[in-house]
Design an enzyme around this catalytic site. Structure first.
Site, PDB file in Angstrom:
ATOM      1  N   SER A 112       1.008  -1.211  -0.343  1.00  0.00           N
ATOM      2  CA  SER A 112       0.291  -0.519  -0.108  1.00  0.00           C
ATOM      3  C   SER A 112       0.979   1.394   0.104  1.00  0.00           C
ATOM      4  O   SER A 112       1.759   1.757   0.666  1.00  0.00           O
ATOM      5  CB  SER A 112      -0.812  -0.178   1.518  1.00  0.00           C
ATOM      6  OG  SER A 112      -1.441  -1.163   1.111  1.00  0.00           O
ATOM      7  N   GLU A 121      -2.823 -14.752   1.457  1.00  0.00           N
ATOM      8  CA  GLU A 121      -3.031 -13.738   3.090  1.00  0.00           C
ATOM      9  C   GLU A 121      -4.798 -13.764   3.441  1.00  0.00           C
ATOM     10  O   GLU A 121      -5.333 -13.892   4.050  1.00  0.00           O
ATOM     11  CB  GLU A 121      -2.545 -12.381   2.931  1.00  0.00           C
ATOM     12  CG  GLU A 121      -3.309 -11.496   4.021  1.00  0.00           C
ATOM     13  CD  GLU A 121      -2.654  -9.929   3.179  1.00  0.00           C
ATOM     14  OE1 GLU A 121      -1.768  -9.652   4.151  1.00  0.00           O
ATOM     15  OE2 GLU A 121      -2.772  -9.273   2.534  1.00  0.00           O
TER      16      GLU A 121
END
Lengths: 386, 335
Positions: A129, A243
């Protein structure tokens, strides 16, 4: 159909159970103090080292690095870790780094990294991110320019958990300035002690720090490229699928619910019918959450697609964790208002009330997960992009 | 090795039944049955009898998986209600229940009382049509009743009925989700399929999560019924309760959401949403209240003796034990 593990299924879980028996409250208190010192989410080097000594890191990887364990064996071990209340974040983040290298790395990268992951020497965080690229990860701008045998990296990453204690970051960068969206992205393994890297803490509600990591003309050896140049999105989607197949809240909530049950044991008469119903409701929902989570593990073991069922499980568990802790704190009352106090259960509940708020964001927001479920699991059409 | 899927032999029978029901129980047959005197399809019943369903022997898993298919097809015949007595006593054609309403299409009933299980013919009289379009008749213990089992058998039947009733509900829920998904892909508004709007996609994603959870709970409840897992042919009460309660809430969620996604069309009798919606609501109301079962589950886990007797809850073999550190840390409040 079988929901009861046999001895072989539970091989690694039982190894972990034996370790867990060594931890009474004083030992757990010491682990927690270490986590506080590291200023990190559920990550203690001493416990990570204990797992390494017991050969419990990367158990699904092929020998000689791992032990060729089945995914369901790893599932049971990971479940045990969380339901016993141990700091499991170090294990998952480092296994994710190692797994990415194993799937996509060169023989030289595998030979260098994997032995050091399982020994606990190398540790990893993710650099995905950015300040301007959150849910829309493909809007990322951090760049890497090839100069001879090196890449020169410039940009900034946000929400990098454990960057301040990791050896490497798996950094997603744009290597083709003309590329858009997933085209022209590459994955670099960047040593976090490289000159030009600045790591700044970002305090979060759970009580620990994540990081903003700034890259100013950071020179990274070209041999640290994982996968093909421009093929970074394919490398990282494997990580993201892994994830999303993790438990985000549901599993750890079973321990909170069990502790609440023991605290209230024999006191049903003091609870309203409404609270008794809600307690039964959460016992049921935690069973349902476990089954959804277990299904993802079994599907992965069989080589089936989990790209829809993983997010479905993630949304279910993370939202359940939030609902549970809000109710449990309401029920337990005033002592859960205070981060400091003598009653450990109350303190832990107070902390979890803060921690749980992030569960529906980390690993992709519930909204992003529901998009994936709608598209990949239900086959609904995608919303046209503006 | 852990395997959350139905056993292959159970799945094979279920798939054969699905094929039969696709041919013999289209939605038109469901609508026609509502117009019959007792709300059932005699022709379908004959087909299912020939298939072997009325005299089926097997595990709780086989009955649950079969009930799922009957629910999925909204099969208009009182087979799911007869499953507890058939599975646990081998007696076909006897619908199970407490004093109250029974499917009018059945000839005899087994009434559960604290003193045991009593079989008696169902009274004649005029059956009452329910919201679901099936017909019920009221029965109380009569002089004709014959005791066929003790209170323990009545209790096993009750737990078995929760499992098969849950499976029927969830089967209907999945069929309705399939219909809704198809509609959302085809129906165009504002120049695109409505399924492309997040408001629709997110709603259906939540329904899918609930239904998947409910179906997995049914699988595990059926697993716990097996004698080799310590079961007595029916799931233990905590799993029967969880399977039923989740099935009720998940399928109500599916029904409400389907009506919303279909918009005005979802309320039109020409569309099939109402066939499912009416049955889901009636089938749920004919069973015990989910809230009451969950409250009792809450009492169960707070009673040390009952809690320690719980089997296979979450990841535990028995009870809800705490890790060593938590036992020490939490032992003395105010420490």
């Amino acid at each position: 159909m079988n929901f009861k593990p046999d001895a072989e299924d539970a091989l690694f879980r039982d190894r972990l159970r034996r370790i867990a028996e060594d931890y009474g409250w004083p030992e757990m208190e010491a682990l927690r103090a270490e986590i506080d010192r590291l200023d990190i989410e559920r990550y203690a080097f001493s416990f990570q080292q204990r797992l390494a000594e017991a050969r419990l890191i990367g158990i699904t990887w092929p020998e000689p690095f791992g032990q060729s364990a089945r995914v369901d064996q790893q599932f049971l071990m990971a479940e045990e870790l969380e339901t016993q209340g141990f700091p499991g974040y170090g294990l998952t983040t480092n296994q994710r780094g190692g797994g990415m290298i194993l799937r996509n790395g060169t023989p030289e990268q595998i030979a260098e990294h994997l032995p050091k992951v399982v020994s606990g020497e190398y540790t990893y965080c993710q650099g995905l991110s950015e300040p301007g690229a959150g849910s829309d990860l493909l809007a990322l701008k951090t760049s890497a320019r090839r100069e001879g045998d090196e890449y020169v990296v410039n940009g900034a990453k946000l929400w990098s958990s454990s960057a301040h204690v990791s050896t490497f970051t798996s950094l997603l960068v744009r290597t083709d300035p003309g590329g858009t969206r997933h085209k022209g992205l590459s994955l670099l393994l960047v040593p976090l002690d490289s000159p030009g890297i600045t790591i700044q803490p970002v305090r979060v509600l759970g009580g620990w720090r994540v990081n903003a990591v700034f890259y100013d003309n950071v020179r990274v050896p070209a041999k640290n490229l994982v996968g093909a140049e421009g093929g970074g999105w394919a490398v990282i989607t494997g990580n993201l699928d892994e994830e999303r197949a993790m438990s985000f809240g549901g599993t750890e909530t079973r321990l909170f619910c069990a502790r609440l049950i023991h605290r209230l044991s024999g006191r049903a008469g003091e609870l309203s019918d409404s609270d008794l119903r809600l307690l039964g409701h959460f016992v049921m929902e935690l069973e349902a959450d476990r089954l959804l989570y277990l299904r993802v593990g079994m599907q992965a073991q069989r080589g089936e697609d989990t790209s829809g069922s993983g997010p479905l499980s993630k949304v279910y568990g993370s939202e359940l964790a939030q609902r549970f802790i809000e109710w449990a704190c309401d029920l337990l009352g005033a002592e859960t208002l205070f981060p400091e106090g003598d009653d450990i259960l109350m303190r832990d509940m107070e902390e979890q009330l803060r921690v749980a708020t992030v569960l529906t964001n980390i690993g992709g927001t519930s909204e992003v997960q529901r998009n994936i479920v709608a598209n990949r699991y239900l086959g609904l059409p995608r919303e046209p992009r503006g | 090795m852990i395997d959350e899927r139905w056993d292959p032999e159970v799945e094979e029978i279920a798939q054969a039944l699905r094929k039969l029901l696709a041919a013999e129980c289209p939605r038109d047959e469901v609508r026609r049955a509502e117009e019959q005197e007792r709300g059932a399809s005699a022709a379908l019943m004959a087909q299912l009898q020939a298939f072997g369903l009325t005299e089926m022997e097997g595990s709780a898993a086989l009955f649950a998986r079969t009930a799922f298919e009957l629910g999925r097809a909204l099969a208009p015949c009182p087979l799911v209600e007869s499953m507890p007595v058939l599975a646990l006593t081998g007696t076909p054609g006897v619908v199970w229940g407490h004093e109250g309403y029974f499917p009018a299409a059945a000839d005899s009933a087994a009434l559960a009382t604290p003193d045991g299980l009593f079989r008696q013919p169902l009274p004649g009289g005029t059956p009452r049509r329910t919201t679901a379009g099936d017909f019920l008749t009221r029965a109380a213990l009569s002089a004709e009743a014959v005791r066929i089992g003790d209170g323990a058998l009545a209790d096993r039947c009750a737990r078995f009925a929760l499992l098969t009733g849950a499976a029927r509900l969830v089967g209907a829920g999945f069929a309705l989700l399939d219909d809704t998904r198809t509609y959302a892909c085809e129906r165009q508004q504002f120049g695109r399929p409505i399924g492309a709007f997040q408001a629709i996609g997110h709603r259906l994603a939540a329904v899918a999560g609930d239904l998947d959870a409910a179906e997995l709970l049914i699988r595990k409840a059926a697993f716990t019924a097996a004698p080799e897992q310590g079961g007595d042919g029916a799931p233990p009460m905590h799993f029967a309760s969880m399977a039923w309660a989740k099935a009720v809430t998940a399928t109500r969620h599916a029904a409400t959401s389907a009506h919303q996604v279909f918009g005005g069309n979802g309320f039109a009798m020409d569309y099939d949403v109402q066939l499912f919606s009416r049955r889901i609501r009636v089938w749920a109301m004919r069973g015990p209240r989910a809230d009451a079962l969950l409250a009792d589950l809450g009492r169960m886990v707070l009673d040390p003796q009952r809690r320690d007797a719980l089997t296979l809850l979450w990841h535990h073999d028995r009870g809800i034990p705490l890790p060593r550190w938590a036992r020490e840390a939490d032992a003395v409040p105010g420490r």
